[in-house]
Motif scaffolding. Structure first.
Motif, PDB file in Angstrom:
ATOM      1  N   ILE A  43     -52.947 -56.611   6.322  1.00 48.84           N
ATOM      2  CA  ILE A  43     -51.578 -56.275   6.703  1.00 48.84           C
ATOM      3  C   ILE A  43     -51.534 -54.904   7.381  1.00 48.84           C
ATOM      4  O   ILE A  43     -50.896 -54.735   8.422  1.00 48.84           O
ATOM      5  CB  ILE A  43     -50.653 -56.335   5.467  1.00 48.84           C
ATOM      6  N   TYR A  44     -52.265 -53.940   6.826  1.00 44.90           N
ATOM      7  CA  TYR A  44     -52.249 -52.608   7.438  1.00 44.90           C
ATOM      8  C   TYR A  44     -52.909 -52.612   8.811  1.00 44.90           C
ATOM      9  O   TYR A  44     -52.549 -51.824   9.677  1.00 44.90           O
ATOM     10  CB  TYR A  44     -52.873 -51.561   6.503  1.00 44.90           C
ATOM     11  N   ALA A  45     -53.869 -53.534   9.005  1.00 43.76           N
ATOM     12  CA  ALA A  45     -54.527 -53.629  10.316  1.00 43.76           C
ATOM     13  C   ALA A  45     -53.546 -54.085  11.385  1.00 43.76           C
ATOM     14  O   ALA A  45     -53.743 -53.843  12.580  1.00 43.76           O
ATOM     15  CB  ALA A  45     -55.704 -54.607  10.230  1.00 43.76           C
ATOM     16  N   ALA A  46     -52.464 -54.745  10.966  1.00 38.16           N
ATOM     17  CA  ALA A  46     -51.483 -55.243  11.931  1.00 38.16           C
ATOM     18  C   ALA A  46     -50.490 -54.158  12.363  1.00 38.16           C
ATOM     19  O   ALA A  46     -49.802 -54.318  13.365  1.00 38.16           O
ATOM     20  CB  ALA A  46     -50.722 -56.426  11.327  1.00 38.16           C
ATOM     21  N   LEU A  47     -50.432 -53.061  11.617  1.00 43.24           N
ATOM     22  CA  LEU A  47     -49.403 -52.050  11.894  1.00 43.24           C
ATOM     23  C   LEU A  47     -49.502 -51.401  13.275  1.00 43.24           C
ATOM     24  O   LEU A  47     -48.479 -51.214  13.934  1.00 43.24           O
ATOM     25  CB  LEU A  47     -49.373 -50.982  10.789  1.00 43.24           C
ATOM     26  N   PRO A  48     -50.724 -51.041  13.757  1.00 43.05           N
ATOM     27  CA  PRO A  48     -50.791 -50.407  15.087  1.00 43.05           C
ATOM     28  C   PRO A  48     -50.195 -51.292  16.183  1.00 43.05           C
ATOM     29  O   PRO A  48     -49.547 -50.793  17.106  1.00 43.05           O
ATOM     30  CB  PRO A  48     -52.300 -50.213  15.305  1.00 43.05           C
ATOM     31  N   GLU A  49     -50.370 -52.596  16.057  1.00 42.26           N
ATOM     32  CA  GLU A  49     -49.786 -53.541  17.010  1.00 42.26           C
ATOM     33  C   GLU A  49     -48.256 -53.423  17.029  1.00 42.26           C
ATOM     34  O   GLU A  49     -47.611 -53.566  18.062  1.00 42.26           O
ATOM     35  CB  GLU A  49     -50.234 -54.958  16.619  1.00 42.26           C
ATOM     36  N   ILE A  50     -47.698 -53.139  15.849  1.00 40.30           N
ATOM     37  CA  ILE A  50     -46.242 -53.039  15.733  1.00 40.30           C
ATOM     38  C   ILE A  50     -45.730 -51.767  16.422  1.00 40.30           C
ATOM     39  O   ILE A  50     -44.718 -51.780  17.119  1.00 40.30           O
ATOM     40  CB  ILE A  50     -45.821 -53.061  14.242  1.00 40.30           C
TER      41      ILE A  50
END
Lengths: 286, 241
Positions: free
Chosen positions: B176-183
């Motif tokens: 889930i944290y790996a998805a944050l930069p995309e956000i």
């Protein structure tokens, strides 16, 4: 044949009860509101319809076409002006508010229309019947049943397939979370009550055509709606329809056993369902 | 420069109990801000107050410098705020796709590249497989992904995330944290409430530490020492031990 006829007449009677029960199921399902004025609103709409027919000379179908939008407007107003202030996790405030409104409505109707019983002329359609083999089926009850089925199907589809239906279900599951994704709960609630009371426009027209109405009749209609919803399972749309059928069949068969036993038979079936399966027949979980 | 979001002496609470005693916080476009602090420090209350779930005075919360405090949550969504609430709060009885669609159908007007169902599925591929599954049948991590996806589909300029790692397996938390930069890539700001201080520090540009409803420390995440954090986290008296 006696009994098959009873069941057929019961299903037809259930069509009318389904029109009462749908709106109640919708309001309970979405807002956890038990609307005690439900029956009084049927009577109010029926009396408005009868007056329209007398004063403006409207035929029964024109009355129906007028009562549905009037009902929807009344429902919207009821929610905006009163129920949005009392809706919440605690069911008691809305119960008390609608109970009070019910009494006020009955008395207001008594002032306007007096205690006379009235009915709506259907232009001969009340007496018309068709024969299905050895069984005679009234045309009016058949129309009522078809309307009830279409209304139930339409409401169910609306709930499942439309943007509005999804926002209703979201608000019903978790109203605060729905607000967090942009749903305005007050609008959704007002629309739900508008639909619920709009459907009563159908019930009111048909009730006034098949029987008589008087200002104090509301509580009886409320009880039938309430029983149908409880039998089917609180808040379920098709459950309310099925509950209305079971109630109608129970009453019709009760009438066949003894004319005085009909209404009581419906109440007994309702009590039996409450005792054996309190979550309702069509509710998956308690 | 006017910050995207700012709070000014924000006071909020539940009934007679005041949980926040004057919080000043700023969030800039594209920035990730972490909120840390012990249980009961007021982190969730702060997010709830910003989202419009608690009554506050208009001047206490500003978006683009305009006072917006106390507006109803659905109006905050129109302004570009969204929240991934504590406990996920999904719509039970509805499928993954339906949960997401409720959000996309009531979203704010997107500023940059809009979030679509397709983009959310690309971010969390498991949700595509589970699109027709009722949300109550998903694992905790999958439910959290739906909750984040629902927040994103509101097209927020600022996404408030309340304890998105709570109760999840470390592997799922990493995912889930790996998805944050995309956000944050197209300018969406993130406000993360996080129990894991190390994780909060690594994932954010700046962090605020709350203690008993007050900010006890704020600064650039990479420059704050562990000692300063533990002093702010537990209160000065503990740090002296």
């Amino acid at each position: 044949m006696h009994w098959i006829d009873g069941i057929v007449q019961g299903v037809l009677l259930g069509g009318l009860y389904a029109q009462y029960a749908l709106g109640m199921a919708l309001m309970f399902g979405v807002m956890k509101i038990v609307n005690v004025t439900h029956g009084d609103l049927v009577v109010l709409l029926a009396l408005i319809g009868i007056s329209l027919a007398n004063v403006a000379g409207l035929g029964p179908w024109a009355v129906l076409a007028t009562l549905v939008p009037i009902g929807a407007a009344l429902g919207w107003l009821l929610q905006r002006a009163l129920l949005n202030r009392v809706v919440g996790n605690d069911p008691l405030p809305s119960l008390i508010a609608t109970f009070g409104l019910s009494i006020a409505l009955q008395n207001a109707m008594l002032v306007i229309w007096s205690a006379d019983t009235r009915s709506l002329s259907g232009g001969g359609i009340q007496q018309a019947s068709i024969s299905l083999g050895p069984i005679f089926v009234g045309v009016l009850p058949l129309i009522v049943l078809i309307c009830a089925t279409l209304l139930t199907g339409g409401l169910d589809l609306t709930m499942r397939r439309t943007r509005f239906g999804r926002s209703l279900r979201a608000a019903s599951a978790d109203v605060e979370a729905a607000a967090m994704v942009g749903v305005n709960p007050r609008n959704v609630y007002a629309a739900a009550t508008a639909i619920a009371v709009g459907i009563l426009g159908f019930a009111a027209t048909f009730q006034a055509m098949r029987s008589t109405v008087a200002p104090a009749d509301g509580p009886f209609q409320l009880i039938f709606a309430f029983e149908a919803v409880i039998i089917g399972g609180l808040g379920s749309i098709w459950g309310a329809f099925a509950g209305a059928m079971i109630l109608g069949i129970s009453q019709a068969i009760g009438f066949r056993i003894s004319p005085g036993f009909g209404i009581l038979a419906g109440h007994l079936v309702f009590l039996a369902v409450l005792a054996i399966r309190p979550q309702g027949i069509f509710q998956r979980r308690a | 420069m006017t910050p995207l979001l700012s709070t000014h002496g924000l006071i909020a609470g539940y009934g007679d109990m005041r949980a926040l005693h004057g919080i000043d916080l700023t969030v800039n476009s594209g920035e990730t801000v972490a909120l840390i602090g012990a249980n009961g420090a007021g982190k969730s209350t702060l997010l709830r107050a910003i989202m419009g779930l608690l009554p506050v005075a208009p001047e206490m919360i500003r978006l683009d410098g305009q006072p917006v405090g106390g507006r109803a949550p659905h109006r905050m969504v129109r302004e570009g705020l969204a929240i991934v609430p504590e406990g996920r709060r999904l719509f039970t009885g509805m499928s993954v796709e339906e949960n997401l669609r409720v959000a996309s159908e009531h979203a704010a007007k997107p500023v940059a590249e809009p979030w679509t169902l397709e983009r959310v599925f690309a971010l969390f591929p498991i949700l595509r497989e589970k699109a027709r599954t009722p949300v109550e049948n998903l694992s905790g991590g999958q439910q959290q992904m739906v909750s984040i996806g629902r927040g994103l589909l509101a097209q927020p300029r600022i996404l408030l995330c309340d304890e998105i790692s709570l109760g999840l397996a470390p592997k799922v938390v990493r995912e889930i944290y790996a998805a944050l930069p995309e956000i944050t890539a197209n300018g969406t700001a993130l406000v993360l409430v996080e129990q894991d201080v190390g994780l909060a520090q690594r994932a954010s540009h700046r962090l605020y530490c709350l203690l008993e409803g007050r900010v006890t420390l704020h600064g650039t995440s990479g420059e704050i020492s562990r000692d300063a954090i533990s002093a702010a986290y537990f209160g000065a008296s503990h740090a002296l031990d």
